[in-house]
Design an enzyme around this catalytic site. Structure first.
Site, PDB file in Angstrom:
ATOM      1  N   SER A  35       0.715  -1.171   0.007  1.00 19.92           N
ATOM      2  CA  SER A  35      -0.103  -0.173   0.059  1.00 19.92           C
ATOM      3  C   SER A  35       0.831   1.203  -0.093  1.00 19.92           C
ATOM      4  O   SER A  35       1.972   1.223   0.396  1.00 19.92           O
ATOM      5  CB  SER A  35      -0.732  -0.011   1.374  1.00 19.92           C
ATOM      6  OG  SER A  35      -1.752   1.231   1.289  1.00 19.92           O
ATOM      7  N   ILE A  94       3.099   4.273   0.158  1.00 18.28           N
ATOM      8  CA  ILE A  94       4.566   4.688  -0.151  1.00 18.28           C
ATOM      9  C   ILE A  94       5.326   3.388  -0.414  1.00 18.28           C
ATOM     10  O   ILE A  94       6.057   3.367  -1.453  1.00 18.28           O
ATOM     11  CB  ILE A  94       5.228   5.257   1.230  1.00 18.28           C
ATOM     12  CG1 ILE A  94       4.842   6.670   1.362  1.00 18.28           C
ATOM     13  CG2 ILE A  94       6.761   5.370   0.926  1.00 18.28           C
ATOM     14  CD1 ILE A  94       4.905   7.254   2.723  1.00 18.28           C
ATOM     15  N   ARG A 101       0.652  -7.894   5.955  1.00 13.92           N
ATOM     16  CA  ARG A 101      -0.029  -8.616   6.916  1.00 13.92           C
ATOM     17  C   ARG A 101      -1.130  -9.204   5.908  1.00 13.92           C
ATOM     18  O   ARG A 101      -1.670 -10.315   6.332  1.00 13.92           O
ATOM     19  CB  ARG A 101      -0.637  -8.065   8.178  1.00 13.92           C
ATOM     20  CG  ARG A 101       0.500  -7.662   9.242  1.00 13.92           C
ATOM     21  CD  ARG A 101      -0.164  -6.809  10.473  1.00 13.92           C
ATOM     22  NE  ARG A 101      -0.487  -5.624   9.796  1.00 13.92           N
ATOM     23  CZ  ARG A 101      -1.132  -4.656  10.298  1.00 13.92           C
ATOM     24  NH1 ARG A 101      -1.401  -4.656  11.646  1.00 13.92           N
ATOM     25  NH2 ARG A 101      -1.710  -3.576   9.535  1.00 13.92           N
ATOM     26  N   VAL A 153       5.537  -7.246  11.274  1.00 10.83           N
ATOM     27  CA  VAL A 153       6.858  -6.859  11.401  1.00 10.83           C
ATOM     28  C   VAL A 153       7.020  -6.528  12.913  1.00 10.83           C
ATOM     29  O   VAL A 153       8.198  -6.720  13.144  1.00 10.83           O
ATOM     30  CB  VAL A 153       7.312  -5.580  10.734  1.00 10.83           C
ATOM     31  CG1 VAL A 153       7.356  -5.626   9.279  1.00 10.83           C
ATOM     32  CG2 VAL A 153       6.406  -4.547  10.900  1.00 10.83           C
ATOM     33  N   TYR A 168       2.471   8.145  18.031  1.00  6.66           N
ATOM     34  CA  TYR A 168       2.983   8.019  16.680  1.00  6.66           C
ATOM     35  C   TYR A 168       4.354   8.931  16.553  1.00  6.66           C
ATOM     36  O   TYR A 168       5.280   8.155  16.285  1.00  6.66           O
ATOM     37  CB  TYR A 168       2.093   8.609  15.698  1.00  6.66           C
ATOM     38  CG  TYR A 168       2.382   8.570  14.234  1.00  6.66           C
ATOM     39  CD1 TYR A 168       2.468   7.174  13.472  1.00  6.66           C
ATOM     40  CD2 TYR A 168       3.145   9.663  13.658  1.00  6.66           C
ATOM     41  CE1 TYR A 168       3.041   7.399  12.254  1.00  6.66           C
ATOM     42  CE2 TYR A 168       3.605   9.670  12.456  1.00  6.66           C
ATOM     43  CZ  TYR A 168       3.501   8.526  11.672  1.00  6.66           C
ATOM     44  OH  TYR A 168       4.042   8.385  10.511  1.00  6.66           O
ATOM     45  N   LYS A 197       8.270   7.451  16.091  1.00  7.08           N
ATOM     46  CA  LYS A 197       9.104   7.929  14.779  1.00  7.08           C
ATOM     47  C   LYS A 197      10.198   8.522  15.305  1.00  7.08           C
ATOM     48  O   LYS A 197      11.303   8.421  14.714  1.00  7.08           O
ATOM     49  CB  LYS A 197       8.190   8.914  14.037  1.00  7.08           C
ATOM     50  CG  LYS A 197       7.070   8.091  13.327  1.00  7.08           C
ATOM     51  CD  LYS A 197       7.525   7.267  12.312  1.00  7.08           C
ATOM     52  CE  LYS A 197       6.689   6.411  11.366  1.00  7.08           C
ATOM     53  NZ  LYS A 197       7.367   5.579  10.115  1.00  7.08           N
TER      54      LYS A 197
HETATM   55  N1  LIG Z   1       1.246   8.898   4.575  1.00  2.51           N
HETATM   56  C1  LIG Z   1       1.709   9.799   5.316  1.00  2.51           C
HETATM   57  O1  LIG Z   1       1.347  11.029   5.666  1.00  2.51           O
HETATM   58  C2  LIG Z   1       3.219   9.702   5.948  1.00  2.51           C
HETATM   59  C3  LIG Z   1       4.034  10.551   6.598  1.00  2.51           C
HETATM   60  C4  LIG Z   1       5.269  10.349   6.907  1.00  2.51           C
HETATM   61  C5  LIG Z   1       5.621   9.133   7.213  1.00  2.51           C
HETATM   62  N2  LIG Z   1       4.746   8.048   6.918  1.00  2.51           N
HETATM   63  C6  LIG Z   1       5.325   6.486   7.067  1.00  2.51           C
HETATM   64  O2  LIG Z   1       5.525   5.996   5.518  1.00  2.51           O
HETATM   65  C7  LIG Z   1       5.296   4.543   6.080  1.00  2.51           C
HETATM   66  C8  LIG Z   1       4.045   4.136   5.037  1.00  2.51           C
HETATM   67  O3  LIG Z   1       2.739   4.686   5.134  1.00  2.51           O
HETATM   68  P1  LIG Z   1       1.862   4.847   4.217  1.00  2.51           P
HETATM   69  O4  LIG Z   1       1.471   6.424   4.396  1.00  2.51           O
HETATM   70  O5  LIG Z   1       2.455   4.206   2.698  1.00  2.51           O
HETATM   71  O6  LIG Z   1       0.434   3.973   4.750  1.00  2.51           O
HETATM   72  P2  LIG Z   1      -0.182   2.709   4.251  1.00  2.51           P
HETATM   73  O7  LIG Z   1      -0.772   3.146   3.068  1.00  2.51           O
HETATM   74  O8  LIG Z   1      -1.262   2.474   5.264  1.00  2.51           O
HETATM   75  O9  LIG Z   1       0.726   1.450   4.022  1.00  2.51           O
HETATM   76  C9  LIG Z   1       1.156   0.797   5.072  1.00  2.51           C
HETATM   77  C10 LIG Z   1       1.823  -0.549   4.939  1.00  2.51           C
HETATM   78  O10 LIG Z   1       2.322  -1.166   5.758  1.00  2.51           O
HETATM   79  C11 LIG Z   1       1.715  -2.351   6.053  1.00  2.51           C
HETATM   80  N3  LIG Z   1       1.692  -2.632   7.593  1.00  2.51           N
HETATM   81  C12 LIG Z   1       1.137  -2.005   8.623  1.00  2.51           C
HETATM   82  N4  LIG Z   1       1.538  -2.894   9.880  1.00  2.51           N
HETATM   83  C13 LIG Z   1       1.918  -3.772   9.582  1.00  2.51           C
HETATM   84  C14 LIG Z   1       2.729  -4.568  10.383  1.00  2.51           C
HETATM   85  N5  LIG Z   1       2.649  -4.724  11.570  1.00  2.51           N
HETATM   86  N6  LIG Z   1       3.413  -5.761   9.730  1.00  2.51           N
HETATM   87  C15 LIG Z   1       3.796  -5.801   8.464  1.00  2.51           C
HETATM   88  N7  LIG Z   1       3.180  -4.740   7.581  1.00  2.51           N
HETATM   89  C16 LIG Z   1       2.486  -3.851   8.158  1.00  2.51           C
HETATM   90  C17 LIG Z   1       0.357  -2.239   5.549  1.00  2.51           C
HETATM   91  O11 LIG Z   1       0.013  -3.584   4.998  1.00  2.51           O
HETATM   92  P3  LIG Z   1      -1.052  -4.428   6.271  1.00  2.51           P
HETATM   93  O12 LIG Z   1      -1.884  -3.500   6.996  1.00  2.51           O
HETATM   94  O13 LIG Z   1      -1.794  -5.446   5.359  1.00  2.51           O
HETATM   95  O14 LIG Z   1       0.007  -5.173   6.982  1.00  2.51           O
HETATM   96  C18 LIG Z   1       0.784  -1.291   4.192  1.00  2.51           C
HETATM   97  O15 LIG Z   1       1.110  -2.127   3.249  1.00  2.51           O
HETATM   98  C19 LIG Z   1       4.804   4.397   7.237  1.00  2.51           C
HETATM   99  O16 LIG Z   1       5.776   3.930   7.977  1.00  2.51           O
HETATM  100  C20 LIG Z   1       4.536   6.005   7.906  1.00  2.51           C
HETATM  101  O17 LIG Z   1       4.663   5.970   9.208  1.00  2.51           O
HETATM  102  C21 LIG Z   1       3.568   8.379   6.119  1.00  2.51           C
END
Ligand SMILES: NC(=O)c1ccc[n+]([C@@H]2O[C@H](COP(=O)([O-])OP(=O)(O)OC[C@H]3O[C@@H](n4cnc5c(N)ncnc54)[C@H](OP(=O)(O)O)[C@@H]3O)[C@@H](O)[C@H]2O)c1
Length: 253
Positions: free
Chosen positions: A12, A14, A34, A55, A146, A150
Site C-alpha cells: 500500500s 509509499i 499482513r 513486522v 505515533y 517515529k
Molecule cells: N502517509 C503519510 O502522511 C506519512 C508521512 C510520514 C511518514 N509516513 C510513513 O510511511 C510509511 C508508510 O505509510 P503509508 O502512508 O504508505 O501507509 P499505508 O498506505 O497504510 O501503508 C502501510 C503499509 O504497512 C503495512 N503494515 C502495517 N502494519 C504492519 C505490520 N505490523 N506488519 C507488516 N506490515 C504492516 C500495511 O499492510 P497491512 O496492513 O496489510 O499489514 C501497508 O502495506 C509508514 O511508516 C508511515 O509512518 C507516512
C-alpha cells in the site's frame, strides 16, 4: 541476475509506490505485509514475490527472513517502511494502540534489520532505507504515541548508519511530510486549506527513496521545505507547541 529488495508495507501507499519504482529500475522485489489479498494485488502486476508477516512480531520476522533467505541468499536492499497511524495523545489512545504503534513503527524496523542482516551482509555493498517521518523530528502533543515511535525509529536509523558502515551496508533515512495514502488519508482529515496544499503523493517519496539509495544520501526530507521543522523544534519549541495545540501538525500521524 536482478538484485533483490525487500519492501515492508509494500502492499500500500509509499511502500507499493517504492516497489513499483524499484521494479522499473530492474530490482526483483519481495513485498512484506499482513494482509494476503493486498499483498497479492500489489505484487502480481510487478512479477514480485510477497511474504505475509507482522513486522512487530519478532519471531514472525525471523521466520519470514529465513523463508526469503532460502530463495534469495543475497539481499541488496531492505526498505523498512511498514507503519501504522496512532491518533490520540498518550492519555486518549488505548494501551493496545500505543503498543501496536511502537511495535510496528519502531521495533518492526529493528527486528527486520536484525533478521535480514546476514542476507544484507552477503550482498554487501548493500542498502537499508528507513521510512521515518517529519513527525520523528518534532513533538507537538497531538499524536504523541505515533510521534514517539517515529523519534525512536529516527534514532535507530541514525545509530545503525554508523554501526553498519564497516560492514559495507549503507543506511538511509527518509522523512516524509504529509502524504496521501490509504492508511493516512490526509486530504479528508486536514480541514486547513493551506495544510492540504502541502500533501504529497506516494510516488514522490518513492522517487526520493530510490535516489537516496542510488546517490548514497544519509537523510532526505520530502518535500525539502520540511527541513525547517527540526530547526523550529530546537530553536522555538514554544512556537511548535503553540502550533501543535491548534492542530497544526508538521506531518502525518
Ligand atoms: N502517509 C503519510 O502522511 C506519512 C508521512 C510520514 C511518514 N509516513 C510513513 O510511511 C510509511 C508508510 O505509510 P503509508 O502512508 O504508505 O501507509 P499505508 O498506505 O497504510 O501503508 C502501510 C503499509 O504497512 C503495512 N503494515 C502495517 N502494519 C504492519 C505490520 N505490523 N506488519 C507488516 N506490515 C504492516 C500495511 O499492510 P497491512 O496492513 O496489510 O499489514 C501497508 O502495506 C509508514 O511508516 C508511515 O509512518 C507516512
Amino acid at each position: 541476475m536482478p538484485q533483490v529488495a525487500v519492501v515492508t508495507g509494500g502492499s500500500s501507499g509509499i511502500g507499493a509506490a517504492t516497489a513499483r519504482k524499484l521494479a522499473e529500475r530492474g530490482w526483483s522485489c519481495v513485498l512484506v505485509g499482513r494482509d494476503e489479498e493486498r499483498l497479492r494485488a500489489a505484487a502480481e502486476p510487478l512479477g514480485a514475490e510477497w511474504e505475509r508477516c507482522d513486522v512487530g512480531d519478532r519471531e514472525a520476522v525471523e521466520r519470514a527472513a529465513a523463508a526469503i533467505g532460502e530463495r534469495h541468499p543475497k539481499l541488496g536492499l531492505l526498505v523498512n517502511n511498514a507503519g501504522v497511524p496512532g491518533r490520540g495523545g498518550f492519555l486518549r489512545a488505548s494501551p493496545e494502540t500505543i503498543e501496536a504503534v511502537t511495535r510496528t513503527n519502531y521495533l518492526g524496523s529493528v527486528w527486520c534489520l536484525r533478521a535480514f542482516l546476514p542476507l544484507l551482509k552477503a550482498a554487501a555493498p548493500s542498502d537499508v532505507v528507513n521510512v521515518v517521518s517529519v513527525a520523528g523530528t518534532v513533538a507537538s502533543g497531538s499524536a504523541g504515541p505515533y510521534t514517539a515511535s517515529k523519534h525512536a525509529q529516527l534514532a535507530f536509523s541514525r545509530a545503525t548508519r554508523a554501526e553498519l558502515q564497516p560492514l559495507g551496508i549503507r543506511v538511509h533515512t527518509v522523512l516524509p511530510g504529509f502524504v496521501e495514502t490509504p492508511g493516512f488519508p490526509q486530504r479528508s482529515r486536514l480541514s486547513n486549506r493551506f495544510l492540504r496544499t502541502l500533501i504529497a503523493e506516494p510516488e514522490l517519496i518513492a522517487e526520493r527513496i530510490v535516489a537516496a539509495v542510488e546517490h548514497d544520501r544519509r537523510e532526505v526530507v520530502v518535500p525539502r521545505f520540511y527541513r525547517v521543522a527540526p530547526l523550529a523544534q530546537a530553536l522555538v519549541p514554544g512556537l511548535v507547541a503553540w502550533a501543535g495545540a491548534r492542530g497544526v501538525r508538521p506531518s502525518g500521524d
